[in-house]
Design an enzyme around this catalytic site. Structure first.
Site, mmCIF file in Angstrom:
data_model
loop_
_atom_site.group_PDB
_atom_site.id
_atom_site.type_symbol
_atom_site.label_atom_id
_atom_site.label_comp_id
_atom_site.label_asym_id
_atom_site.label_seq_id
_atom_site.Cartn_x
_atom_site.Cartn_y
_atom_site.Cartn_z
ATOM 1 N N LYS A 18 8.584 -1.238 -0.314
ATOM 2 C CA LYS A 18 7.128 -1.048 -0.274
ATOM 3 C C LYS A 18 6.416 -2.088 -1.151
ATOM 4 O O LYS A 18 5.424 -2.672 -0.750
ATOM 5 C CB LYS A 18 6.739 0.360 -0.769
ATOM 6 C CG LYS A 18 7.351 1.505 0.022
ATOM 7 C CD LYS A 18 6.757 2.841 -0.386
ATOM 8 C CE LYS A 18 6.984 3.212 -1.846
ATOM 9 N NZ LYS A 18 8.389 3.507 -2.193
ATOM 10 N N ARG A 93 2.017 11.250 -3.930
ATOM 11 C CA ARG A 93 3.436 11.602 -4.035
ATOM 12 C C ARG A 93 3.664 13.106 -4.019
ATOM 13 O O ARG A 93 4.818 13.539 -4.113
ATOM 14 C CB ARG A 93 3.981 11.046 -5.349
ATOM 15 C CG ARG A 93 4.919 9.840 -5.163
ATOM 16 C CD ARG A 93 5.249 9.354 -6.545
ATOM 17 N NE ARG A 93 6.439 8.581 -6.645
ATOM 18 C CZ ARG A 93 6.442 7.264 -6.803
ATOM 19 N NH1 ARG A 93 5.335 6.581 -6.767
ATOM 20 N NH2 ARG A 93 7.579 6.638 -6.985
ATOM 21 N N ARG A 165 15.054 -2.563 -13.641
ATOM 22 C CA ARG A 165 14.110 -1.520 -14.025
ATOM 23 C C ARG A 165 14.855 -0.405 -14.735
ATOM 24 O O ARG A 165 15.953 -0.042 -14.322
ATOM 25 C CB ARG A 165 13.403 -0.988 -12.775
ATOM 26 C CG ARG A 165 11.970 -1.446 -12.697
ATOM 27 C CD ARG A 165 11.332 -1.045 -11.417
ATOM 28 N NE ARG A 165 11.214 0.398 -11.260
ATOM 29 C CZ ARG A 165 10.471 0.972 -10.324
ATOM 30 N NH1 ARG A 165 9.787 0.224 -9.484
ATOM 31 N NH2 ARG A 165 10.416 2.283 -10.225
ATOM 32 N N ARG A 176 15.486 10.383 -8.507
ATOM 33 C CA ARG A 176 14.208 10.005 -7.877
ATOM 34 C C ARG A 176 14.233 10.326 -6.384
ATOM 35 O O ARG A 176 13.229 10.733 -5.811
ATOM 36 C CB ARG A 176 13.925 8.513 -8.115
ATOM 37 C CG ARG A 176 13.482 8.239 -9.554
ATOM 38 C CD ARG A 176 13.664 6.777 -9.946
ATOM 39 N NE ARG A 176 12.846 5.866 -9.189
ATOM 40 C CZ ARG A 176 13.140 4.579 -9.013
ATOM 41 N NH1 ARG A 176 14.252 4.061 -9.530
ATOM 42 N NH2 ARG A 176 12.353 3.813 -8.315
#
Ligand code: AMP
Length: 222
Positions: A18, A93, A165, A176
């Protein structure tokens, strides 16, 4: 492409591309890429009150509270920088965020927006994220397998040391993904009901996915 303001939401699990596609579209269409994840990471870096609140939540792969996120997105979407369109990445979200966004769009008179739904299987996501590195200076995202770079090595563009990250460890990625399926995926029903969603096959290469999106954007928005 054309002069109509593009108001795009990119939606899907973490690690589907994305951010990469948003950056390409942002350059091509001349509209800002609004990434809530990037905004939170700079808040953490700057040690702001939101950053201090978000840091541990993000490191654990959980979601920052709805009211914080809704406030952040309201500030951006009511600012002049999005007058000519925007690409919203990482929001909404949760169903509560989706309802707040819909109310905000109504308030701002925004009716023609589109949602690009990126689809990819979990195993491929885990594989991709285990090879994701980024340049902390430019924000450019690389893949160790595809781009021939390594974590700790030099950014091909500016020479800064590339980093992983903090939330891309295998364990946090699984967390996640779990959060995505439980809390974020239900938002799909909302977009489907609004008739604004188009699906993107995120398995393809960066160039092919970009082409796919360009073609979809040629079709008139509702
Ligand atoms: P991302 O860069 O979009 O993967 O976001 C990184 C992290 O920031 C997420 O795992 C969440 O902890 C937090 N985050 C970003 N956007 C949101 C949002 N809309 N709602 C809640 N948490 C968010």
């Amino acid at each position: 492409m054309n002069a109509t303001p593009y108001r795009l939401i990119v939606f899907g699990p973490p690690g589907v591309g994305k951010g990469t596609q948003s950056k390409l579209l942002s350059q091509e269409l001349g509209i800002p890429h609004i990434s809530t994840g990037d905004m939170l990471r700079s808040a953490v870096e700057d040690g702001t009150p939101v950053g201090r609140q978000a840091k541990e939540i993000m490191d654990a792969g959980h979601l920052v509270p709805d009211e914080v996120m809704i406030g952040i997105v309201r500030d951006v979407l009511t600012s002049p920088r999005v007058r000519n369109g925007f690409i919203l990445d990482g929001f909404p979200r949760t169903p509560a965020q989706a309802r707040a966004l819909s109310a905000l769009f109504r308030e701002l008179g925004i009716t023609n927006y589109r949602v690009l739904i990126f689809e990819l299987e979990d195993d491929e996501i885990v594989r991709r994220l285990s090879h994701r590195v980024l340049c902390p200076r430019e924000g450019t995202i690389f893949n160790e397998e595809i781009d021939g770079v390594v974590s700790g090595g030099a950014c091909p563009n500016c020479g800064s040391p590339l980093v992983e990250r903090r939330d891309d460890s295998a364990e946090t990625v699984r967390q996640r993904l779990g959060v995505y399926h439980a809390q974020t995926e239900p938002v799909l029903h909302f977009f489907n009901a609004e008739g604004v969603a188009v699906r993107i096959n995120a398995r393809r290469s960066i160039t092919e996915v970009h082409e796919q999106i360009r073609c979809l954007l040629q079709a008139p928005a509702r």
